[in-house]
Design a protein around this motif. Structure first.
Motif, mmCIF file in Angstrom:
data_model
loop_
_atom_site.group_PDB
_atom_site.id
_atom_site.type_symbol
_atom_site.label_atom_id
_atom_site.label_comp_id
_atom_site.label_asym_id
_atom_site.label_seq_id
_atom_site.Cartn_x
_atom_site.Cartn_y
_atom_site.Cartn_z
ATOM 1 N N VAL A 40 -0.883 0.330 -7.685
ATOM 2 C CA VAL A 40 -0.511 1.535 -8.436
ATOM 3 C C VAL A 40 -0.593 2.723 -7.489
ATOM 4 C CG1 VAL A 40 -1.112 3.076 -10.328
ATOM 5 C CG2 VAL A 40 -1.270 0.598 -10.632
ATOM 6 N N HIS A 41 0.448 3.562 -7.500
ATOM 7 C CA HIS A 41 0.486 4.697 -6.565
ATOM 8 C C HIS A 41 1.228 5.857 -7.208
ATOM 9 C CE1 HIS A 41 0.591 6.939 -2.876
ATOM 10 N NE2 HIS A 41 1.902 6.930 -2.821
ATOM 11 N N GLU A 42 0.746 7.055 -6.943
ATOM 12 C CA GLU A 42 1.409 8.262 -7.427
ATOM 13 C C GLU A 42 2.313 8.820 -6.341
ATOM 14 O OE1 GLU A 42 -1.101 11.237 -9.014
ATOM 15 O OE2 GLU A 42 -1.546 10.142 -10.857
ATOM 16 N N CYS A 43 3.578 9.020 -6.677
ATOM 17 C CA CYS A 43 4.549 9.609 -5.756
ATOM 18 C C CYS A 43 4.787 11.059 -6.138
ATOM 19 C CB CYS A 43 5.868 8.843 -5.790
ATOM 20 S SG CYS A 43 5.725 7.128 -5.215
ATOM 21 N N GLU A 44 4.943 11.890 -5.130
ATOM 22 C CA GLU A 44 5.148 13.307 -5.383
ATOM 23 C C GLU A 44 6.441 13.506 -6.153
ATOM 24 O OE1 GLU A 44 5.116 15.115 -1.610
ATOM 25 O OE2 GLU A 44 2.986 14.713 -1.221
ATOM 26 N N CYS A 95 0.859 -1.188 0.000
ATOM 27 C CA CYS A 95 0.000 0.000 0.000
ATOM 28 C C CYS A 95 0.889 1.230 0.000
ATOM 29 C CB CYS A 95 -0.966 0.000 1.187
ATOM 30 S SG CYS A 95 -0.189 0.293 2.785
ATOM 31 N N GLY A 96 0.366 2.360 -0.455
ATOM 32 C CA GLY A 96 1.168 3.566 -0.569
ATOM 33 C C GLY A 96 0.442 4.792 -0.059
ATOM 34 N N HIS A 97 1.206 5.774 0.381
ATOM 35 C CA HIS A 97 0.665 7.066 0.785
ATOM 36 C C HIS A 97 1.761 8.109 0.595
ATOM 37 C CE1 HIS A 97 -1.316 9.879 3.918
ATOM 38 N NE2 HIS A 97 -2.012 9.930 2.792
ATOM 39 N N HIS A 98 1.476 9.119 -0.225
ATOM 40 C CA HIS A 98 2.460 10.145 -0.571
ATOM 41 C C HIS A 98 3.728 9.473 -1.093
ATOM 42 C CE1 HIS A 98 0.118 13.625 0.716
ATOM 43 N NE2 HIS A 98 -0.339 12.854 1.699
ATOM 44 N N ASN A 99 4.895 9.724 -0.504
ATOM 45 C CA ASN A 99 6.138 9.158 -1.013
ATOM 46 C C ASN A 99 6.584 7.938 -0.221
ATOM 47 O OD1 ASN A 99 6.204 11.071 -2.973
ATOM 48 N ND2 ASN A 99 7.969 12.183 -2.201
ATOM 49 N N ARG A 146 4.367 11.407 -10.271
ATOM 50 C CA ARG A 146 4.517 10.343 -11.264
ATOM 51 C C ARG A 146 3.822 9.092 -10.746
ATOM 52 N NH1 ARG A 146 7.619 11.670 -15.428
ATOM 53 N NH2 ARG A 146 7.660 9.522 -16.188
ATOM 54 N N ARG A 147 3.236 8.370 -11.687
ATOM 55 C CA ARG A 147 2.469 7.168 -11.340
ATOM 56 C C ARG A 147 3.352 5.935 -11.541
ATOM 57 N NH1 ARG A 147 -3.343 6.172 -14.131
ATOM 58 N NH2 ARG A 147 -3.222 8.438 -13.992
ATOM 59 N N TYR A 148 3.353 5.055 -10.538
ATOM 60 C CA TYR A 148 4.172 3.854 -10.588
ATOM 61 C C TYR A 148 3.325 2.625 -10.301
ATOM 62 C CZ TYR A 148 8.097 7.109 -10.273
ATOM 63 O OH TYR A 148 8.981 8.130 -10.509
ATOM 64 N N LEU A 149 3.712 1.538 -10.937
ATOM 65 C CA LEU A 149 3.171 0.219 -10.612
ATOM 66 C C LEU A 149 4.207 -0.493 -9.759
ATOM 67 C CD1 LEU A 149 1.398 -2.339 -10.869
ATOM 68 C CD2 LEU A 149 2.480 -2.745 -13.098
ATOM 69 N N PHE A 150 3.802 -0.903 -8.571
ATOM 70 C CA PHE A 150 4.673 -1.656 -7.674
ATOM 71 C C PHE A 150 4.228 -3.119 -7.707
ATOM 72 C CE2 PHE A 150 4.663 2.661 -6.193
ATOM 73 C CZ PHE A 150 5.956 2.905 -5.769
ATOM 74 N N TYR A 168 9.091 1.858 3.136
ATOM 75 C CA TYR A 168 10.109 2.490 2.313
ATOM 76 C C TYR A 168 9.679 3.927 2.031
ATOM 77 C CZ TYR A 168 11.629 -2.315 1.274
ATOM 78 O OH TYR A 168 12.054 -3.613 1.365
ATOM 79 N N ARG A 169 10.690 4.797 1.837
ATOM 80 C CA ARG A 169 10.439 6.197 1.504
ATOM 81 C C ARG A 169 11.318 6.569 0.316
ATOM 82 N NH1 ARG A 169 12.282 9.641 6.225
ATOM 83 N NH2 ARG A 169 14.278 8.818 5.498
ATOM 84 N N VAL A 170 10.798 7.401 -0.581
ATOM 85 C CA VAL A 170 11.579 7.836 -1.731
ATOM 86 C C VAL A 170 11.868 9.326 -1.621
ATOM 87 C CG1 VAL A 170 9.566 8.357 -3.205
ATOM 88 C CG2 VAL A 170 11.754 7.741 -4.251
ATOM 89 N N LYS A 171 13.115 9.683 -1.947
ATOM 90 C CA LYS A 171 13.523 11.078 -2.074
ATOM 91 C C LYS A 171 14.200 11.248 -3.425
ATOM 92 C CE LYS A 171 14.263 12.150 2.839
ATOM 93 N NZ LYS A 171 15.256 12.628 3.836
ATOM 94 N N GLU A 172 14.088 12.448 -3.964
ATOM 95 C CA GLU A 172 14.658 12.686 -5.281
ATOM 96 C C GLU A 172 16.164 12.460 -5.292
ATOM 97 O OE1 GLU A 172 14.714 16.164 -8.736
ATOM 98 O OE2 GLU A 172 14.218 16.662 -6.656
#
Length: 609
Positions: free
Chosen positions: A530-534, A183-187, A544-548, A200-204
């Protein structure tokens, strides 16, 4: 040789057939394999003669002309006959366009995490009780950070460290190292395995990083929820929350900025929790039996509430909308919790009752751009157990009398299991092998309009077989969708058979295929989301939309759907929808149909939000 009862006679020499050692033919001619001969002494082989022609030509000339053959079918025959040189050539042909680095859509790989230590046993909290002042720090597991695929892990990863005790405790129907839910929420994303959850968390600048790993639980995780933006409250603005549920038990953790986790509490719904999610800072658990559990971040209070048996739900702002078996739609404002302090009950208000009082089996709330905090300007689409699809609206002029029935469609003969009302489309899915009907929605100044109204668009199916023994994942981790923001084009994700490394991404509006993705390491896909990350912090950057995809070996693979949609938009999307007949048969050949089932015909709660 026979094909459709037509015999083909081939003549060749023993030397031609036996120059490849340890093949089917060398065993056949040496007598190690029994033979069936006709009156002329010719040996009968019950295989496809058209493919055997190519194989015999290869044995004669050692040459192969791949343009005139089906590589997959010929490879299958070559493996049967044991023609190793031919198999190697065909594998190179098959892998010409495939790489362990994936294609242009492949965006990253998260290796299986380290198996965590066992959680200390604690008693659960039932009803309104709460363990105040007993926040238990969670021991941090070693963190692995990687955006690239590691070398072959063999037994060095998570699965290699798991003994027989862990495998047994997770139950016979589940692989403890398999990804069950994402499941996903924000980044942030949360990945649930059989007995623990990883965040997990994503940063640019740094990419995806493993931030938090829960302790290993004694029971199997059935649901997971994530809140990556806790606004205000005693937890602080920087804290995140993740929760898991197993049968009746629910555990909630807070995650500090440094990655350390604190166990907030263990709660019990007293009945199996079939949905787990956040509404703002509030954690919600529901059961079809008519139970709603709510934990409030400000009051730190857990409360169970008895309502009418629930068959669907959706959220809108701080409101929880419930579709129930008695044909009514109710709402609860979980922000004002609880309102009726006198008897300590949640305030459950009836919003609308279906004209035929059929069970509300799917629910979708669309807040128009003009929706205010008071809840006006609301549109709701719902489906019923009889297959009816209805749209109700509440505009400012109808506030006094509640929502008004706007449209009715009687196009399904099976219960509606999913529904989605978005800016441009109305989409419904019924229990008949995920049969989808779609309509275009006409709007005037953002509001749904009767001129010309909703018009039929298309009809298609999202065929998806479930695994009866649980080895293909769990239903909460393999929801078909639709996924995506309501003001954008949404997609379905189709996994045809349980044990497969391939997913089809299809537009929810017309069923057309956007792309297909295949596991870069050949492992089976057991969960997806499918989740959109900032996007970047730069001005003008968009999410951007990603499929995990989660896999049987515990890894996570990521695919860039924004790029896939852009590529599909530049060219005419192929007429292909789901798998073709040839692709479907190839997928079905990979599984035992006796161990699969079609999707459950019992309506499930709509989880599309």
């Amino acid at each position: 040789m026979t094909k459709k009862n037509i015999e083909c006679l081939f003549s060749t020499s023993r030397q031609t057939l036996t120059w490849v050692p340890d093949s089917f033919f060398s065993s056949l001619l040496s007598g190690r394999i029994s033979t069936l001969k006709d009156e002329t002494g010719a040996i009968f082989i019950d295989r496809d003669p058209s493919l055997f022609t190519t194989i015999l030509n290869f044995l004669r000339t050692k040459e192969l002309h791949p343009r005139s053959i089906n590589v997959h079918m010929l490879m299958h025959e070559a493996e049967f006959y044991g023609i190793t040189p031919l198999v190697r050539k065909l594998q190179l042909c098959d892998e010409l366009d495939r790489s362990s680095c994936g294609n242009v859509l492949f965006n990253g790989y998260l290796p299986p995490p380290v198996y965590p230590a066992k959680r200390r046993n604690r008693h659960s909290v039932a009803g309104s009780q709460f363990m105040a002042g007993r926040v238990v720090p969670v021991e941090r597991a070693p963190v692995r950070r990687s955006n690239t695929m590691p070398p072959n892990l063999g037994n060095s990863g998570m699965l290699g460290r798991m003994g027989g005790e862990e495998r047994t405790s997770a139950g016979p129907s589940s692989d403890p190292g398999m990804v069950r839910i994402i499941c996903g929420h924000h980044n942030w994303i949360a990945v649930a395995y059989a007995q623990f959850v990883v965040c997990y968390r994503v940063k640019e600048s740094t990419g995806w990083q493993q931030v938090f790993t829960s302790p290993r639980l004694d029971w199997m995780i059935d649901r997971v929820a994530l809140n990556a933006k806790v606004m205000g409250g005693s937890l602080g603005d920087n804290d995140k929350m993740v929760a898991v549920a197993s049968v009746t038990e629910i555990i909630l953790w807070s995650i500090c900025p440094d990655g350390n986790g604190n166990e907030i509490g263990v709660f019990s719904l007293n009945v199996p929790a079939e949905a787990l999610f956040f509404v703002g800072n509030q954690l919600i658990a529901t059961s079809h039996t008519g139970k709603v559990g709510v934990w409030n971040a400000v009051t730190k209070h857990w409360q169970n509430q008895d309502v009418v048996p629930i068959s669907s739900y959706d959220t809108a702002g701080s409101f929880l909308i419930l579709g129930c078996n008695n044909g009514s739609i109710y709402y609860i404002d979980v922000q004002k919790f609880p309102l009726r302090m006198k008897d300590n009950d949640l305030l459950v208000t009836e919003l609308y009752r279906d004209p035929t009082e059929d069970a509300i089996t799917a629910l979708s709330v669309y807040l128009t751009p003009k929706t205010s905090d008071s809840g006006n300007w609301i549109e709701i689409a719902y489906g019923t157990s009889s297959g009816t699809v209805r749209v109700i609206v509440q505009h400012p002029e109808t506030v006094g009398s509640g929502p008004q029935l706007f449209q009715t469609f009687s196009v399904h003969r099976s219960p509606v299991t999913k529904i989605m009302l978005s800016e441009k489309h109305l989409i419904s899915v019924c229990a008949d092998n995920n049969h989808v009907r779609t309509w275009t929605v006409t709007r005037f100044r953002g509001m749904i309009s009767t001129q010309p109204g909703s018009t039929p668009l298309t009809s298609f199916k999202i065929l998806s077989l479930d695994d009866v023994d649980g080895h293909g994942g769990c239903s909460a981790g393999t929801e078909i969708g639709p996924y995506g923001e309501r003001d954008d084009q949404q997609v379905f994700i189709q996994r045809v058979v349980p044990d497969t490394d391939k997913l089809y991404v299809r537009l929810s509006s017309n069923g057309k295929r956007v792309c297909e993705v295949r596991s870069v390491d050949g492992t089976s896909i057991t969960a997806f989301m499918v989740h959109e990350c900032e996007g970047s912090s730069r001005i003008g950057s968009r999410p951007r939309r990603y499929l995990f995809s989660g896999h049987g070996n515990g890894s996570i693979q990521m695919w860039d759907l924004t790029t896939a949609m852009e590529i599909a938009g530049k060219v005419d999307i192929r007429a292909l929808g789901g798998p073709t007949e040839e692709e479907l048969l190839e997928l079905l050949d990979q599984c035992d149909l006796a161990l699969t089932r079609t999707p459950d015909s019992t309506p499930r709660a709509s989880t599309c939000r």
